[in-house]
Write a protein that holds these residues in place. Structure first.
Motif: not given
Length: 203
Positions: A140-169
């Motif tokens: 995802i990180w390699d393909r997104i338009d990063r200007d659309r997202y608040r995240v500027r760091d891949m590691d933070i993006f990953r952690d946010v994504f995983l937290h979102l998945m826990m909310l989904i579960f």
């Protein structure tokens, strides 16, 4: 992981063996898993089984990995078709995981099956040690338009994504386990998502 011999089998024969294994892992806890039942259902010999897999844990690990790979492949397709709208993917995933949990019996609290334990505990370590999640988030990180997202760091993006998945579960589990009202549950999801985005404190 399966042996090269297993991976060279025709796809329909692989599926028959894995379907028999999934049926067994969905019905029994790990300590009660029977290789004999699996090979009987799959129509193979015990000797053949051990040329394909080392043991029952090897089969379970492969089933979980194959399932997760398919989940990520479907998510990639969705994102490509929907302009990398991660929020929309999360929302769509709630109903999907209700069906996944129902299929695997993950939310049957009284039945501790091998497949449930395998899916719930696929990552007992640090998030960066989860190879498939790392690959997906990097994709995802390699393909997104990063200007659309608040995240500027891949590691933070990953952690946010995983937290979102826990909310989904958690939301899917509320719908399936407790049979919560759908409208109220989805409103709760939106409110929790908003808090995650904006913080707990009103400003």
């Amino acid at each position: 992981m399966p042996t090269e011999r297993f991976l060279r089998l025709p796809g329909d024969k692989q599926d028959k063996i894995l379907d028999a294994a999934e049926k067994e892992f969905c019905a029994y806890p790990m300590e009660d898993i029977s290789i004999n039942r699996i090979i009987k259902d799959a129509g193979i010999s015990r000797g053949s089984f051990y040329t394909y897999f080392n043991d029952k844990q090897d089969v379970l690990d492969y089933l979980v990995r194959r399932f997760r790979e398919r989940e990520y492949d479907q998510a990639r397709e969705y994102l490509l078709e929907h302009d990398f709208d991660v929020d929309a993917l999360m929302l769509k995933s709630i109903d999907h995981y209700v069906e996944v949990f129902r299929h695997f019996g993950i939310c049957d609290l009284g039945h501790d099956t091998a497949i449930k334990r395998g899916l719930v505990q696929f990552n007992g370590g640090r998030p960066e040690e989860d190879e498939l999640a790392m690959e997906f988030c990097q994709w995802i990180w390699d393909r997104i338009d990063r200007d659309r997202y608040r995240v500027r760091d891949m590691d933070i993006f990953r952690d946010v994504f995983l937290h979102l998945m826990m909310l989904i579960f958690m939301t899917a589990a509320r719908l399936l386990i407790f049979g919560d009202d759908r409208e109220r549950t989805m409103k709760r999801y939106e409110e929790m998502l908003d808090i995650m985005k904006k913080g707990l404190i009103r400003r």
